[in-house]
Design a protein around this motif. Structure first.
Motif, PDB file in Angstrom:
ATOM      1  N   GLU A   1       0.893  -1.176   0.000  1.00 54.39           N
ATOM      2  CA  GLU A   1       0.000   0.000   0.000  1.00 54.39           C
ATOM      3  C   GLU A   1       0.925   1.218   0.000  1.00 54.39           C
TER       4      GLU A   1
ATOM      5  N   ASP B   1     -12.351  -0.364   1.839  1.00 52.52           N
ATOM      6  CA  ASP B   1     -11.364  -0.160   2.908  1.00 52.52           C
ATOM      7  C   ASP B   1     -11.998   0.468   4.157  1.00 52.52           C
ATOM      8  N   ASP B   2     -12.137   1.783   4.165  1.00 57.25           N
ATOM      9  CA  ASP B   2     -12.715   2.516   5.312  1.00 57.25           C
ATOM     10  C   ASP B   2     -13.703   3.540   4.755  1.00 57.25           C
TER      11      ASP B   2
HETATM   12  N1  ADE Z   1      -5.835   1.353   4.554  1.00 54.07           N
HETATM   13  C1  ADE Z   1      -5.345   0.824   5.685  1.00 54.07           C
HETATM   14  N2  ADE Z   1      -4.060   0.456   5.726  1.00 54.07           N
HETATM   15  C2  ADE Z   1      -3.532  -0.059   6.839  1.00 54.07           C
HETATM   16  N3  ADE Z   1      -4.233  -0.231   7.959  1.00 54.07           N
HETATM   17  C3  ADE Z   1      -5.522   0.120   7.977  1.00 54.07           C
HETATM   18  N4  ADE Z   1      -6.449   0.060   8.945  1.00 54.07           N
HETATM   19  C4  ADE Z   1      -7.585   0.544   8.454  1.00 54.07           C
HETATM   20  N5  ADE Z   1      -7.424   0.925   7.175  1.00 54.07           N
HETATM   21  C5  ADE Z   1      -6.130   0.664   6.846  1.00 54.07           C
END
Ligand code: ADE
Ligand code: ZN
Length: 330
Positions: free
Chosen positions: A197, A275-276
């Protein structure tokens, strides 16, 4: 809803339940639990979602977990996600949770798992979504902490499908967790890890070779290493890509610059995920629409992404076949 408006059936394989906490629910839980928040209201909180890199997001994400205290809080959080995911066409979800973000604040692991399972166990009936849990270790904490967490989770293993690895990546290579993942596998758990990432392509190879993971979360930096790409294609290792996240955390400049089309072109088994979603501007259907509009992905390519999501899931073969069939012939 006409057939053309109906979202594609899909699986979401990269979703942190803590990252679905919408500002309105955060304020409601803070009120319910008497927790202090340093923002006046949900709009002021939302205005703070301007991230410079992964760590600036993580600081806020961990700060907000403080409102999650009871089983009911975790059940409400998961139920809100599942309700929204159903509208996004999600038919199966493999959901990360970060136990150490809660146990370190004095919230019992049983409270976290109990609340999540209360919502997830009703999910198929209420929302048409099968759901599984992935227990994720925080890689910026010591490996001994992760091992302790895994051992604490033993009474709850019937509810947990896999283990994962997340949080601050750079400086915390996968090999740090060799023993933890070996023990998880011996317990019958599947293994995945965030890699590539912000961290270098070498972390992707290390997660495969040292941790034995079956899927890589993010993995976008593989594109810097043609030999690694060739390996990921040959072995058809799934990559759970999160386009909105990559832009908001400045791993990619704009959505129009995202490597997703090149990844598809290379023959990588890529999936699209949120993801979030509360922090990054949209749920998985928004991510699909975003890459369609910014990158000009065709209906065929979107269907391939949806098919990949079922293919890359940990579903048993019969349910996998049923969901693949819901997408029609390839
Ligand atoms: N994109 C992300 N990368 C690493 N840890 C995370 N925890 C929550 N979202 C994350
Ligand atoms: Zn993630």
């Amino acid at each position: 809803m006409t057939a053309s408006q109906r979202p594609l059936p899909k699986a979401e394989l990269h979703l942190h339940i803590e990252g679905t906490l919408e500002p309105e629910l955060a304020f409601e839980l803070a009120r319910r639990n008497g927790a202090e928040l340093p923002w006046a209201d949900p709009d002021e909180l939302r205005a703070a979602y301007a991230f410079t890199e992964l760590q600036s997001f993580l600081d806020l994400y961990y700060r907000l977990t403080d409102v999650l205290r009871t089983e009911q809080d975790f059940a409400d959080l998961a139920e809100a996600y599942l309700r929204r995911a159903a509208r996004a066409g999600v038919r199966h979800a493999e959901i990360f949770f970060d136990p150490q973000a809660h146990t370190s604040r004095g919230v019992e692991l049983g409270t976290v798992v109990g609340g999540l399972v209360a919502a997830l166990s009703e999910s198929e009936q209420r929302h048409g979504i099968s759901a599984q849990l992935i227990l994720s270790f925080l890689r910026d904490l010591p490996a001994e902490d992760a091992l302790r967490t895994l051992r604490e989770a033993k009474p709850f293993l019937e509810h947990i499908t896999a283990v994962g690895l997340d949080s601050a990546e750079v400086g915390h290579p996968p090999a740090k967790f060799r023993e933890v993942f070996a023990e998880a596998r011996a317990l019958g758990l599947r293994c995945v890890a965030h890699a590539g990432e912000e961290g270098p392509p070498a972390y992707i190879a290390e997660a495969l070779d040292v941790l034995g993971v079956e899927r890589i979360d993010h993995g976008i930096r593989c594109m810097e290493d043609p030999e690694l790409v060739a390996r990921l294609v040959a072995e058809q290792i799934p990559l759970t890509v999160c386009p909105f996240s990559n832009v908001r955390l400045r791993c990619v400049d704009t959505l129009a610059d995202h490597p997703l089309p090149a990844m598809l072109e290379a023959g990588l088994l890529v999936t699209v995920n949120s993801d979030d979603p509360s922090y990054f501007g949209g749920y998985v259907d928004d991510n699909f629409a975003g890459v369609r509009d910014a990158l000009g992905l065709t209906e065929d390519q979107l269907r391939t992404l949806a098919r990949n999501s079922f293919q890359a899931s940990f579903l048993p073969p019969a349910r996998k076949a049923e969901l693949l069939a819901s997408l029609g012939a390839p």
